[in-house]
Enzyme design. Sequence first.
Site, PDB file in Angstrom:
ATOM      1  N   THR A  99      25.446   2.930 -10.586  1.00  0.00           N
ATOM      2  CA  THR A  99      26.224   4.140 -11.450  1.00  0.00           C
ATOM      3  C   THR A  99      27.545   4.329  -9.976  1.00  0.00           C
ATOM      4  OG1 THR A  99      24.276   5.172  -9.689  1.00  0.00           O
ATOM      5  CG2 THR A  99      24.162   5.010 -12.532  1.00  0.00           C
ATOM      6  N   THR A 149      20.216   5.935  -9.805  1.00  0.00           N
ATOM      7  CA  THR A 149      20.692   7.366  -9.158  1.00  0.00           C
ATOM      8  C   THR A 149      21.370   8.176 -10.521  1.00  0.00           C
ATOM      9  OG1 THR A 149      19.967   6.498  -6.924  1.00  0.00           O
ATOM     10  CG2 THR A 149      21.140   8.280  -7.040  1.00  0.00           C
ATOM     11  N   GLU A 208      18.586  -0.755   1.864  1.00  0.00           N
ATOM     12  CA  GLU A 208      18.647  -2.213   1.780  1.00  0.00           C
ATOM     13  C   GLU A 208      18.258  -2.902   3.433  1.00  0.00           C
ATOM     14  OE1 GLU A 208      23.469  -2.343   0.952  1.00  0.00           O
ATOM     15  OE2 GLU A 208      22.531  -1.530  -0.681  1.00  0.00           O
ATOM     16  N   PHE A 224      17.929   8.926  11.419  1.00  0.00           N
ATOM     17  CA  PHE A 224      19.681   9.560  10.813  1.00  0.00           C
ATOM     18  C   PHE A 224      20.793  10.456  11.669  1.00  0.00           C
ATOM     19  CE2 PHE A 224      20.685   7.403   6.322  1.00  0.00           C
ATOM     20  CZ  PHE A 224      19.274   6.603   7.138  1.00  0.00           C
ATOM     21  N   GLY A 267      28.298   7.039  15.232  1.00  0.00           N
ATOM     22  CA  GLY A 267      28.605   5.689  14.519  1.00  0.00           C
ATOM     23  C   GLY A 267      30.370   6.035  13.290  1.00  0.00           C
ATOM     24  N   CYS A 279      25.316   3.621  -1.547  1.00  0.00           N
ATOM     25  CA  CYS A 279      24.443   5.003  -1.954  1.00  0.00           C
ATOM     26  C   CYS A 279      24.852   6.540  -0.913  1.00  0.00           C
ATOM     27  CB  CYS A 279      23.601   4.994  -1.805  1.00  0.00           C
ATOM     28  SG  CYS A 279      22.255   3.504  -2.287  1.00  0.00           S
ATOM     29  N   LYS A 292      28.113   8.226  -2.231  1.00  0.00           N
ATOM     30  CA  LYS A 292      28.531   7.654  -3.891  1.00  0.00           C
ATOM     31  C   LYS A 292      27.571   9.549  -4.207  1.00  0.00           C
ATOM     32  CE  LYS A 292      25.452   5.627  -5.886  1.00  0.00           C
ATOM     33  NZ  LYS A 292      25.150   6.058  -7.118  1.00  0.00           N
ATOM     34  N   LYS A 310      25.621  -2.051   7.435  1.00  0.00           N
ATOM     35  CA  LYS A 310      24.598  -1.890   8.511  1.00  0.00           C
ATOM     36  C   LYS A 310      24.236  -2.819   8.572  1.00  0.00           C
ATOM     37  CE  LYS A 310      21.253  -0.512   5.608  1.00  0.00           C
ATOM     38  NZ  LYS A 310      19.756   0.599   4.875  1.00  0.00           N
TER      39      LYS A 310
END
Length: 491
Positions: free
Chosen positions: A113, A148, A182, A275, A279, A286, A289, A346
């Site tokens: 998506t 999603t 991932e 999180f 960086g 994801c 988007k 990542k």
Amino acid sequence: MGTTGTLGTEPSTGPSTGPAGPGQVEPQQVCVVGAGYVGLTAAAGLAELGHAVRCVESNPGRLATLAGGGIPIHEPGLDELVAKHLGTGRLSFTGDIEAAMDGAEVALLCVGTPPRPDGDPDLRQLGRAAAQAAAAATRDVVLVVKSTVPPGSCEALELLAAGHARPGVRASVASNPEFLREGQAMRDFFFPDRVVVGVDDPALEPVVAGLYPKEWPLLVCDRRSAELVKYASNTFLAVKISFANEVAALCEALGADHSKVLTGVGLDGRIGGDFLKPGPGFGGSCLPKDLSGFIAVAGSMGQEATLARAVREVNDGSRASLVGKLEAALGPLSGKRVGVLGLAFKPGTDDVRHSPALGLVEDLVALGASVQAHDPVASVPSLGDGQVDDPYEAASGADAVVVVTAWPEYGDLDPGRLQRCMEGHVVLDAVNLLDAAAFGAAGLDVYGVGRGHPLSVAPVLWRPLEWMIDAEPTVSLDEAGPEDVDVLAGR
Ligand SMILES: NC(=O)c1ccc[n+]([C@@H]2O[C@H](COP(=O)([O-])OP(=O)(O)OC[C@H]3O[C@@H](n4cnc5c(N)ncnc54)[C@H](O)[C@@H]3O)[C@@H](O)[C@H]2O)c1
């Protein structure tokens, strides 16, 4: 339904203990549409749980890789599980949706998506997949949306599917958003923080929830809520990353230490440390988007999504600040040679979609720099000779080296060898991975994110003093020097 399946062992990537794990399910006949990160993980995971899974993939290249026993993506533990269940016969791959849907009670829609150029979600793959699956269904089927999607999509898909289903076949639609990360997708499949099942028809709940062991943490809600859980979760993760980068920028100016500051913030149980690391900004398939999708959905409801918009702005600024740091250290970048270490968005994945590293490469090239890039796993064909096989080769003759992806192997780079390879001595560690002292001792200037350095730190902080005293200062704050402390303090 068949007999209760006895399930296999944990995947090698899973921890030995955890909140959940493989349990027991009533086996169902499941079709998985799309063999990407989400579809392959779900297909292998559901087969491990005991279901009979047929996975349909429309990309001939991907299908050929799968047919040849290969895995088209890099995901630890996935290859073993796929091989195992190709062996048990509980998993198969096909390009034929009719074959995949024959007898299926459930079809998991796991197609892309992506965002459209304007940031709105492009749901055409999903519309096609739902129409094809509904048309191929040979019995009543539940189309389970793992992709999603913006709230309201499941309702729309149900209308679409009804128009394609054979007479007498009912194609219902439920939401079951995917939360895998991932690089640890198999672990996330077997040890989920939560399984969210969105149904408007309560009769569908046991079918969808029944895909997973009943011990797993389950949230059942209506479809719009389930769809929004996913969008809101990713938007909040993006908030945390952008907040960390905003704090880091302040750390640089103050000479404060981001690692201590953000650790201190994250130790508050109400906030949490995940999180909360600075960086190069967030990327991947994801977060950018889904943040855009969240903003688009809010806009469609007449809302501004002010916070989400600000997050996007901060994220764009994080990448721009890397270029700014290189310019501050090297001067104009035209004609400079820059080694870029890391292309994946990542570590642990080969996914380069919306990778900050690729954005940085584009910025550098646009400014006239030449780039030599390396990644241990990801490959970017458009870079051609600009992608090399060895990190030291990427550093060869470079005026500066930038570490953009925190692959552990970059943390093991030999500072002396890197220094000897390079022409210049600037190392920009955008992920704060390197031992700055060791690299400094080798004669390299290491710039991190969120660490002050002599060029960035304001030597004396006058404002707090101004805020403490009543009288108008007799010395202008702009021109004040350390010798003016007494005057400013009214002594
Ligand atoms: N990748 C992640 O980490 C992640 C995590 C959570 C949610 N998601 C969401 O899950 C969805 C899928 O993501 P992904 O990363 O797996 O995407 P992907 O692009 O890697 O995989 C999608 C696959 O579906 C195939 N496909 C498309 N239409 C098809 C059709 N009609 N029939 C058969 N196959 C078809 C494509 O060829 C592709 O292989 C997206 O909505 C994404 O936002 C992704």
